[in-house]
Every structure is written in C-alpha cells, then in structure tokens.
Design an enzyme around this catalytic site. Sequence first.
Site, PDB file in Angstrom:
ATOM      1  N   GLU A 227       0.866  -1.178   0.000  1.00  0.00           N
ATOM      2  CA  GLU A 227       0.000   0.000   0.000  1.00  0.00           C
ATOM      3  C   GLU A 227       0.904   1.228   0.000  1.00  0.00           C
ATOM      4  O   GLU A 227       1.381   1.662   1.047  1.00  0.00           O
ATOM      5  CB  GLU A 227      -0.919  -0.012   1.232  1.00  0.00           C
ATOM      6  CG  GLU A 227      -1.885  -1.184   1.277  1.00  0.00           C
ATOM      7  CD  GLU A 227      -2.909  -1.130   0.162  1.00  0.00           C
ATOM      8  OE1 GLU A 227      -3.257  -0.017  -0.289  1.00  0.00           O
ATOM      9  OE2 GLU A 227      -3.362  -2.200  -0.283  1.00  0.00           O
ATOM     10  N   CYS A 262      -2.260   9.013   2.250  1.00  0.00           N
ATOM     11  CA  CYS A 262      -1.817   8.529   0.936  1.00  0.00           C
ATOM     12  C   CYS A 262      -2.793   8.870  -0.172  1.00  0.00           C
ATOM     13  O   CYS A 262      -2.398   8.987  -1.339  1.00  0.00           O
ATOM     14  CB  CYS A 262      -1.561   7.024   0.988  1.00  0.00           C
ATOM     15  SG  CYS A 262      -2.982   6.066   1.548  1.00  0.00           S
TER      16      CYS A 262
END
Length: 552
Positions: A227, A262
């Site tokens: 991720e 993110c």
Amino acid sequence: INLSAMRDLAEKKYDAVTIENLLKPCSVLYNSGDNRSLSWRLMQLRAMRQMILNHKQEFLEALKLDLGKSYHEGEWTEISITLSELDETISNLSLWMKPVKVKSPGFMIPNFAEYRYEPLRGPACLIIGPFNYPFQLTLIPALGSLSAGNPTVIKPSELCPATSTLLSTLIPKYFEQGALQVLEGGVETTSLLLQREWGLIFFTGSSRVGKIVAQAAAQTLTPTVLELGGKSPVYVDKNCPDMASMASRIAWGKTCNSGQTCVAPDFILCHESVVSSFQRELVKAFKRMYASSCEKSEMTRIVTNAHAERLLKMIKEVEASECEILLGGSALCNVSARFVTPTVVLNPPLTSSIMTEEIFGPVLPLITVRSEQEAVQLINKMPGTPLALYVFTTEAATFERIIRQCPSAAAARNDVITQFASSFLPTGGLGSSGWGCYHGKFSFLAFSHKRPVNFKPCHSLFEYGGIRYTPSGPIKSKLLLQLLNLPSVPVLNPTLLVIAGLGAVLLVIPRRYIPFVIDSMREKIFNQVADLFLTWSNSLREFAVRRPPQQT
C-alpha cells in the site's frame, strides 16, 4: 501507563536469534491447527475490540504525542474506523469462511468440486505499519490477517514511539501467545524480519521503501501487499458542482492529518473558466476551518522535524520562482514545532519538486488548464500511477471520460478521501502506487489461500472403458475429444439429488408391474366417479319431487 515517558524510550534492537525465539509461539500455534477454526478467529477479533474499547483514551493520548492529533480527529480517523472494520468482520466471518462449490467440466462427471479459504503459509504474516495513521493502518491489516486464521506479527512505525510502545504493552495482555506479536524497532529490525519466510508481508509506506520490501520478499518467495502512495490529482470541470461545498471538501481532504494521507488531494487542475471564483472559495474554506492561528489550532503536526523541513523546502522553492502564494507560505511555518501551515500555490513550475514528488503535507498546487483534454494530458505526464483520481463535475459523462483515459487505483466524483473509509470498497494500489487490496471482506481475501478441493468417485463404472489411459488409438482419441467438448455440469443441490435418486428408482421398476398398477388404478377411479354421478342424480330426483308446482 506513562505515555510521556514512552516518547523518550530508546529504539529497541533485536538480533536474529532473539527474533527466532519471539516467533516460536507463532510456529507452535500454526502447527497445532487451532488457528483454523472460526471460534479461534472470532476470539482474537473480539480481544482486539475489547482492547481498543478499554484503552481508547490511552491510544488517543499516544496519537496526540506522536502526531499532535486532536482527540476528535484521532477518534474518527483512527479508532472508529478500526472498530467499524472489526464489527463488519465479526458479523460476517462465518459467511466468508464457507467453502464455495463450483461446477465441473462435463468430461469429469461425476465430480464434486469446491474451494476453501484457509490460512497462508506459516509461521505467521508480517504487518509493517506506517507513521501517518499508526493505529488504524497497523491494526486493520492485522485484523484481516487474524480473520483469515493467520498468526500475525506487527512491526509498528518507529517514528510513532508512543503508539508503538502502547501496542507492545497491551497486546500481550489481550491475545494468547503466538496469535498477535509486536516487534518494535527501526530499519535494522525490519531488515532482519524481511530475511525470514512469511505467509504474507503487508507493507504500507513510500514507493522507495516498497521496492526494498518487494525485493527482499522475492528472495524467500513471500507474497506481498504493498500500500504505497503517489500524486492523486483533482480535476475541477467547467461544469462543477456547488463551489463552496467543493472547496470545503478539497480543503478538508488536504488538511486532514495535516495532508499526511496517501489518498489526499496532491494537486488541482482547474478549468480556466471557473479558476478565479474557485480559488477565492478555496481560500475561504481554509480560513473557515482555521479561523484563528493555524499553529494554535487542532491541526495535526508533521511526524518529524525532518519531514517538516522537506515540506518547507518545497514551499521556498516555489516562492523563489515568484509563483503567486494564495494562502500560507514559508514565513508561517515552524519546523521546530513540526508545523507546516496550509499553503496554496498558483501555477507552480511543472519541474519543481512540488509537482514531481508526492507532497504528503498541507501544501496544495493549483494549476489552470484550458480544457479537459489538457488536464488529461497533465495527469498522464505525472510520474507513477495515482492512488486516487478525483473529478468534480455535474456531468457523469465527463467523469467517465476522464477515468477511462487516466489510469488510477481508485476514482471518486465530487468528493475526496471518503472512499478510503468504506469497508465495502477495496483499498489498494496500481503499478507504482502498490498492489493488492484490503478493507472488509477484501482484507479476509488478501490473507487467505483459496485451496481447491476435488472429489471424484472411484469405481470401474466411471472409467468409461479406460478412455483416458494409454495405449491410445484413433477411436480413443476421437471419443476423448468428444468428451472434452461436453458442457460443464452445474453444482448439484443435495435435495435435488435425493429427488433425482427417487425418480431413478421408480424408473427401474420392472415394466411388467406397471400395467397391473395402471389397471387397478383405472378400475378404482372409474368406480369412484360412477358412485359420484349416482349420488348427484339421486339428489336431483329428490329435489324435483319435493319442489312445489309453479302457479300460472
């Protein structure tokens, strides 16, 4: 628990022997097979839920120490989202675990096939947590691993020592030995862990470190879920929705966790026909959220001084290029306090670091474009594949056209970040922004091995003359090819099998009994019908006799 003292704890260091000893309970548990049962998995998930509820205040204080995160933001961006994932998993785990029966090719008949969700390779799965959301981005993957029946090891971020130490202190009190282990430390500890075989390595962090993790995992053939991040663009169309609401959503998404998210908006491409009104509303939105001094507000701090210094250099670089600073600026930042003020930069050079690197902070470039096609070209010129693509437009066709031309891991229309909070949507990267996905059932699937299981009755009746065995010949080959073209056989319901079996039994009754049965039934039915007509006729006769004559 003295959380203030945790901040000053020295980084723990382990050698290979110590790590081996710490992981022995995981191997013992995995080899026992206890971890495969539904009851074991639910017990671990409920233990995690109870730990969070019992120590919620301590976790919020730890997040405050590590990131300067307000209790309000810590509650809904860390605690609540984790509890929501736990509740969803606990409620549905028994359903998710059920074997899935599948149809079989026609030439395999009779055949019974299914696949089962089972734990990955032992002794455990490894979760390497990030610093930006040190609680939920460590525990949500961990609960996914536990739900799939894997003993799990978590390595929290060393940049958030208060949260890391609190997890290390509490987890042994709530979980059985070997179920969930915590190993603290920095780069040295991570390097030693990456040298081992794992069922899966789940890493959340930068693309640079993600490459190192993937390379190390390849040496032991360990699968990974990465991720990572990237530059997530926002396009504001000429046919945009309500300007004030749109500006507020983007400003909130950029300052949530001080931009250390993110999937946060990284830069905005705005159509020239609406850019003037949009930039005014955007500045208003920031000022509404932080009416007083930003530094004295509840805005989250940057994780370390070094990270704050990097963002300050980005701002100074665009200031030196004489770009217009619509909001904020380097003069309002305080690196020693890990504070970077929300800054909006109008039309920075495309070669500046603010446009070539992931920003990961509350700095927002705003670029004017003349058309939708120009926006598409700029998005596709950016390095890597974005983790998210945001389009603000009232036209569904415009949204579909843009996401068709611009690859991204996720896409959203008229909002930012919120797709990440849903346990019903997969969260994951594409290309440079990572691979694999998780959240809700997708976490369970990410940590499960789909094990195919096949059963075919072994009897000479089902050998079909040994057609598949050598020696072969023209006739055998022709028949075999015909068999291979048979349609697939659907999954058979047990109830239907019983009915079909009863039907087959009836069909094999000797034909000589059938005429006798039919004749007996015919005579019986005829007699019953005849009796019925006699009864009706007698009733009609009696009615006609009793009826008085009509008067004329």
